[in-house]
Design a protein around this motif. Structure first.
Motif, PDB file in Angstrom:
ATOM      1  N   PHE A  82       7.872  -5.543  -0.010  1.00  0.00           N
ATOM      2  CA  PHE A  82       7.909  -4.645   1.464  1.00  0.00           C
ATOM      3  C   PHE A  82       6.997  -5.199   2.742  1.00  0.00           C
ATOM      4  N   GLY A  83       6.259  -6.187   2.543  1.00  0.00           N
ATOM      5  CA  GLY A  83       5.446  -6.736   3.524  1.00  0.00           C
ATOM      6  C   GLY A  83       6.132  -8.013   4.210  1.00  0.00           C
ATOM      7  N   ARG A  84       7.605  -7.971   4.189  1.00  0.00           N
ATOM      8  CA  ARG A  84       8.122  -9.095   4.698  1.00  0.00           C
ATOM      9  C   ARG A  84       8.995  -8.590   6.193  1.00  0.00           C
ATOM     10  N   GLU A  85       9.289  -9.841   6.607  1.00  0.00           N
ATOM     11  CA  GLU A  85      10.055  -9.461   7.833  1.00  0.00           C
ATOM     12  C   GLU A  85      11.271  -8.555   7.819  1.00  0.00           C
ATOM     13  N   LYS A  86      11.912  -9.047   6.588  1.00  0.00           N
ATOM     14  CA  LYS A  86      13.202  -8.397   6.360  1.00  0.00           C
ATOM     15  C   LYS A  86      13.129  -6.745   6.091  1.00  0.00           C
ATOM     16  N   THR A  87      11.694  -6.452   5.748  1.00  0.00           N
ATOM     17  CA  THR A  87      11.619  -5.064   5.389  1.00  0.00           C
ATOM     18  C   THR A  87      10.848  -4.303   6.208  1.00  0.00           C
ATOM     19  N   LYS A  88      10.519  -4.718   7.204  1.00  0.00           N
ATOM     20  CA  LYS A  88       9.341  -4.225   7.972  1.00  0.00           C
ATOM     21  C   LYS A  88       9.847  -2.850   8.724  1.00  0.00           C
ATOM     22  N   ASP A  89      11.337  -2.751   8.991  1.00  0.00           N
ATOM     23  CA  ASP A  89      11.581  -1.386   9.671  1.00  0.00           C
ATOM     24  C   ASP A  89      12.490  -0.188   8.515  1.00  0.00           C
ATOM     25  N   ILE A  90      11.981  -0.932   7.159  1.00  0.00           N
ATOM     26  CA  ILE A  90      12.928   0.000   6.377  1.00  0.00           C
ATOM     27  C   ILE A  90      12.204   1.372   5.838  1.00  0.00           C
ATOM     28  N   PHE A  91      12.576   2.373   5.338  1.00  0.00           N
ATOM     29  CA  PHE A  91      11.840   3.612   4.881  1.00  0.00           C
ATOM     30  C   PHE A  91      11.745   3.355   3.363  1.00  0.00           C
ATOM     31  N   THR A  92      10.465   3.529   2.768  1.00  0.00           N
ATOM     32  CA  THR A  92      10.145   3.478   1.501  1.00  0.00           C
ATOM     33  C   THR A  92       9.524   4.587   1.165  1.00  0.00           C
ATOM     34  N   VAL A  93       9.767   5.092   0.039  1.00  0.00           N
ATOM     35  CA  VAL A  93       8.981   6.288  -0.495  1.00  0.00           C
ATOM     36  C   VAL A  93       8.758   5.981  -2.217  1.00  0.00           C
ATOM     37  N   GLY A  94       7.586   5.822  -2.722  1.00  0.00           N
ATOM     38  CA  GLY A  94       7.268   5.447  -3.676  1.00  0.00           C
ATOM     39  C   GLY A  94       6.988   6.723  -4.653  1.00  0.00           C
ATOM     40  N   GLU A  95       7.598   6.580  -5.868  1.00  0.00           N
ATOM     41  CA  GLU A  95       7.259   7.787  -6.771  1.00  0.00           C
ATOM     42  C   GLU A  95       5.787   7.480  -7.365  1.00  0.00           C
ATOM     43  N   CYS A  96       4.900   8.233  -7.197  1.00  0.00           N
ATOM     44  CA  CYS A  96       3.405   7.666  -7.464  1.00  0.00           C
ATOM     45  C   CYS A  96       2.964   8.817  -8.251  1.00  0.00           C
ATOM     46  N   TRP A  97       2.792   8.949  -9.642  1.00  0.00           N
ATOM     47  CA  TRP A  97       2.477  10.383 -10.218  1.00  0.00           C
ATOM     48  C   TRP A  97       0.946   9.997 -10.106  1.00  0.00           C
ATOM     49  N   SER A  98       0.491   9.018 -10.054  1.00  0.00           N
ATOM     50  CA  SER A  98      -0.985   8.709 -10.107  1.00  0.00           C
ATOM     51  C   SER A  98      -1.827   8.733  -8.900  1.00  0.00           C
ATOM     52  N   ALA A  99      -1.030   8.872  -7.767  1.00  0.00           N
ATOM     53  CA  ALA A  99      -1.650   8.622  -6.580  1.00  0.00           C
ATOM     54  C   ALA A  99      -2.645   9.914  -6.290  1.00  0.00           C
ATOM     55  N   ASP A 100      -3.866   9.441  -6.041  1.00  0.00           N
ATOM     56  CA  ASP A 100      -4.744  10.252  -5.784  1.00  0.00           C
ATOM     57  C   ASP A 100      -5.293  10.016  -4.308  1.00  0.00           C
ATOM     58  N   GLY A 101      -6.357  10.771  -3.663  1.00  0.00           N
ATOM     59  CA  GLY A 101      -6.804  10.713  -2.278  1.00  0.00           C
ATOM     60  C   GLY A 101      -6.964   9.198  -1.921  1.00  0.00           C
ATOM     61  N   GLU A 102      -7.550   8.540  -2.720  1.00  0.00           N
ATOM     62  CA  GLU A 102      -7.931   7.191  -2.414  1.00  0.00           C
ATOM     63  C   GLU A 102      -6.800   6.215  -2.301  1.00  0.00           C
ATOM     64  N   ASN A 103      -6.074   6.185  -3.299  1.00  0.00           N
ATOM     65  CA  ASN A 103      -5.102   5.262  -3.351  1.00  0.00           C
ATOM     66  C   ASN A 103      -3.727   5.572  -2.402  1.00  0.00           C
ATOM     67  N   VAL A 104      -3.710   6.798  -2.142  1.00  0.00           N
ATOM     68  CA  VAL A 104      -2.615   7.281  -1.393  1.00  0.00           C
ATOM     69  C   VAL A 104      -2.796   6.623   0.282  1.00  0.00           C
ATOM     70  N   ARG A 105      -4.121   6.609   0.523  1.00  0.00           N
ATOM     71  CA  ARG A 105      -4.489   5.790   1.864  1.00  0.00           C
ATOM     72  C   ARG A 105      -3.785   4.758   1.669  1.00  0.00           C
ATOM     73  N   GLN A 106      -3.999   3.850   0.814  1.00  0.00           N
ATOM     74  CA  GLN A 106      -3.477   2.410   0.616  1.00  0.00           C
ATOM     75  C   GLN A 106      -2.251   2.241   0.489  1.00  0.00           C
ATOM     76  N   LEU A 107      -1.512   3.216  -0.247  1.00  0.00           N
ATOM     77  CA  LEU A 107       0.067   3.000  -0.495  1.00  0.00           C
ATOM     78  C   LEU A 107       0.811   3.356   0.699  1.00  0.00           C
ATOM     79  N   CYS A 108       0.179   4.491   1.347  1.00  0.00           N
ATOM     80  CA  CYS A 108       0.891   4.771   2.649  1.00  0.00           C
ATOM     81  C   CYS A 108       0.604   3.880   3.735  1.00  0.00           C
ATOM     82  N   GLY A 109       1.447   2.945   4.263  1.00  0.00           N
ATOM     83  CA  GLY A 109       0.833   2.165   5.278  1.00  0.00           C
ATOM     84  C   GLY A 109       2.047   1.007   5.274  1.00  0.00           C
ATOM     85  N   ALA A 110       3.074   1.319   6.069  1.00  0.00           N
ATOM     86  CA  ALA A 110       4.203   0.621   6.103  1.00  0.00           C
ATOM     87  C   ALA A 110       3.955  -0.625   7.296  1.00  0.00           C
TER      88      ALA A 110
END
Ligand code: GLC
Length: 514
Positions: free
Chosen positions: A219-247
């Motif tokens: 998702f870090g490509r020119e073609k994907t830069k304006d799309i909406f993405t939502v990841g199903e992340c059961w294991s996301a905690d405070g630390e990695n959610v900060r990294q995961l969310c950042g289009a």
């Protein structure tokens, strides 16, 4: 459009609307219901998988990422559907199942044909299982293949083989799948169990060391830069959610996390966490995401979860009140709200005591494993409380059952259906409609900060706050309880009258200048 301006509605195509009467929901059926969704007020839909699939896990076992299952439609009708949504201003995101394919996928058929096949390395093979990982649907996650004398990994059903994301060719193929659908006009993706694509075989199955790198490659490509993405992340905690969310950094727009829905000590249990506990967790997560500056999601239902009104509300006497109260919590929360089909009608769990009434692989595996040790009463009580078929029963457009449907109706179809609800005095749909309108009209509900005011056994109160205004939602968690002093204009309630006390499951919304 900003993500928080979106209100999503999840469509589970197999169960949504069957236009041709073959017993399976289809694309023509979805198209026929676009006016219903437009009227409800949602401006984005997530469509669960309807790609070619043997259907072991109801479409989450894909055998062709680039074609629509013939039971649902075909590519050209699917593209007409995307255009029809766009024509009325509704965005469309698709499910992107990146962690595994069906074992009927041509890649896996090649891979299992011999150890030196070029596709062998698309999957994860070992001479002996390197760990004791369990499949989410029960049993070992390692399946022995007698022909090539190795085990392959399947985090889900035996028929869903995990892809090997360490192989650059797999990553290229998956980027190409993303691009294929973007070229057909979709606006983004809900990424199935995305936090499992990178593996740490010495640890838990999830959150592996290359997760963020793999996501950025997708998702870090020119073609994907304006799309909406939502990841199903059961294991996301405070630390990695900060990294995961950042289009902006090539990762995701937002994630689904499940903290507020995982307080029960197991999936199949009748011992359920209270609404108060769920609200407490939800509020903590809202506050944390705001502090981290990330966009979160808000939801109580999806195709894997029991019906919220049965789980957290009162699906008898106070079904309308509790269904709309749960809707208000979601629709007034910070982040991106997601509704699941039928939630806007207050659909409930169903009670069946015969295994032939169930279809879900997870339920059937649970039944087989436990049928000799649990009493039938206990076994079916657990399955009916937690099972995924609750959410997958046919969308009841009216009271008339369709005998040939792939999964039997919910047990209360005659009473709870769209026709009845839309003409009822107290319509769940109409109340959701008003809540969505309110969210669109009030910037504080989209942009405002989240402030938790109170969580007691009886009440949950939170505000959404901007420099100009403050909107407060006051909820009764089931009992009559005094309304705390809230200044401001009364905007809306799910009861006709607002007195000194909140009535059971009453919500009241106030607005005042900050
Ligand atoms: C996700 C889906 C679920 C599916 C599983 C395996 O959790 O939501 O329905 O069974 O992934 O694809």
């Amino acid at each position: 459009m900003k993500p928080q301006d979106l209100v999503f509605y999840q469509i589970y195509p197999r169960s949504f609307c069957d236009a041709n009467g073959d017993g399976e929901g289809d694309v023509a059926g979805i198209i026929s219901k676009i006016p219903y969704l437009k009227d409800l007020g949602v401006n984005a839909v997530w469509i669960s998988p309807c790609f070619r699939s043997p259907g072991v896990d109801s479409g989450y076992d894909i055998s062709d990422y680039r074609d629509i299952d013939p039971r649902t439609g075909d590519l050209s009708s699917f593209c007409r559907m995307i255009d029809a949504f766009h024509a009325v201003g509704i965005k469309v995101i698709l499910d992107f199942v990146a962690n595994h394919t069906s074992t009927e996928h041509p890649w896996f058929l090649e891979a299992k044909s011999s150890k030196d096949n070029p596709y062998r390395d698309y999957y994860i093979w070992r001479k002996t299982p390197p760990n004791d990982w369990q499949s989410a649907f029960g049993g070992s996650a390692w399946e022995y293949d007698a022909a090539t004398e190795e085990y392959y990994l399947h985090s889900y059903a035996v028929e869903q083989a995990d892809l090997n994301w360490e192989n650059p060719k797999v990553r290229e193929e998956m980027c190409a799948v993303v691009d294929f659908w973007l070229d057909l006009g979709v606006d983004g993706f809900r990424c199935d169990v995305l936090d499992q694509i990178s593996k740490d075989f010495a640890g838990q199955n999830g959150n592996g060391p290359r997760l963020h790198e793999f996501i950025r490659e997708l998702f870090g490509r020119e073609k994907t830069k304006d799309i909406f993405t939502v990841g199903e992340c059961w294991s996301a905690d405070g630390e990695n959610v900060r990294q995961l969310c950042g289009a902006d950094r090539g990762e995701l727009t937002t994630v689904f996390t499940f903290g507020h829905l995982c307080l029960d000590g197991g999936k199949f249990t009748t011992d359920r966490a209270s609404l108060k506990e769920a609200c407490r967790r939800l509020a903590e997560w809202q506050t944390l995401c705001e502090t981290l500056g990330v966009i979160n999601t808000a939801f109580f239902e999806n195709h894997d979860l029991p019906r919220a009104v049965s789980r957290f509300g009162d699906d008898g006497q106070y079904r309308y009140e509790s269904a709309t109260l749960l809707g208000a919590i979601v629709l007034l929360s910070r982040g991106v709200p997601f509704l699941y089909q039928g939630q806007e009608l207050g659909l409930t769990n169903s009670h069946y005591t015969d295994v032939s009434m169930f279809r879900d692989v997870e339920i059937l595996n649970y039944y087989e494993t436990n049928k000799d040790t649990l009493s039938p009463d206990e076994l079916f009580a657990r399955i009916c409380a937690g099972g995924r078929d609750n959410a997958r029963r046919p969308m009841p457009w009216d009271e008339i059952s369709q005998d040939n449907f792939w999964i039997p109706d919910g047990t209360r179809r005659a009473e709870i259906n769209a026709r009845a609800d839309l003409s009822a005095q107290r319509s769940v749909y109409r109340t959701f409609q008003r809540l969505i309108d309110l969210r669109k009209a009030e910037p504080a509900l989209r942009e405002g900060g989240f402030v938790c005011r109170e969580i007691t056994d009886d009440r949950f109160v939170f505000s959404r706050v901007t420099a100009e205004e403050e909107i407060t939602l006051v909820c009764s968690l089931g009992k009559s309880t005094p309304i705390p002093s809230c200044e401001g204009e009364l905007l809306f309630s799910n009861y006709e009258k607002v007195g000194e006390d909140l009535l059971p499951y009453q919500f009241v919304i106030f607005k005042k200048r900050s």
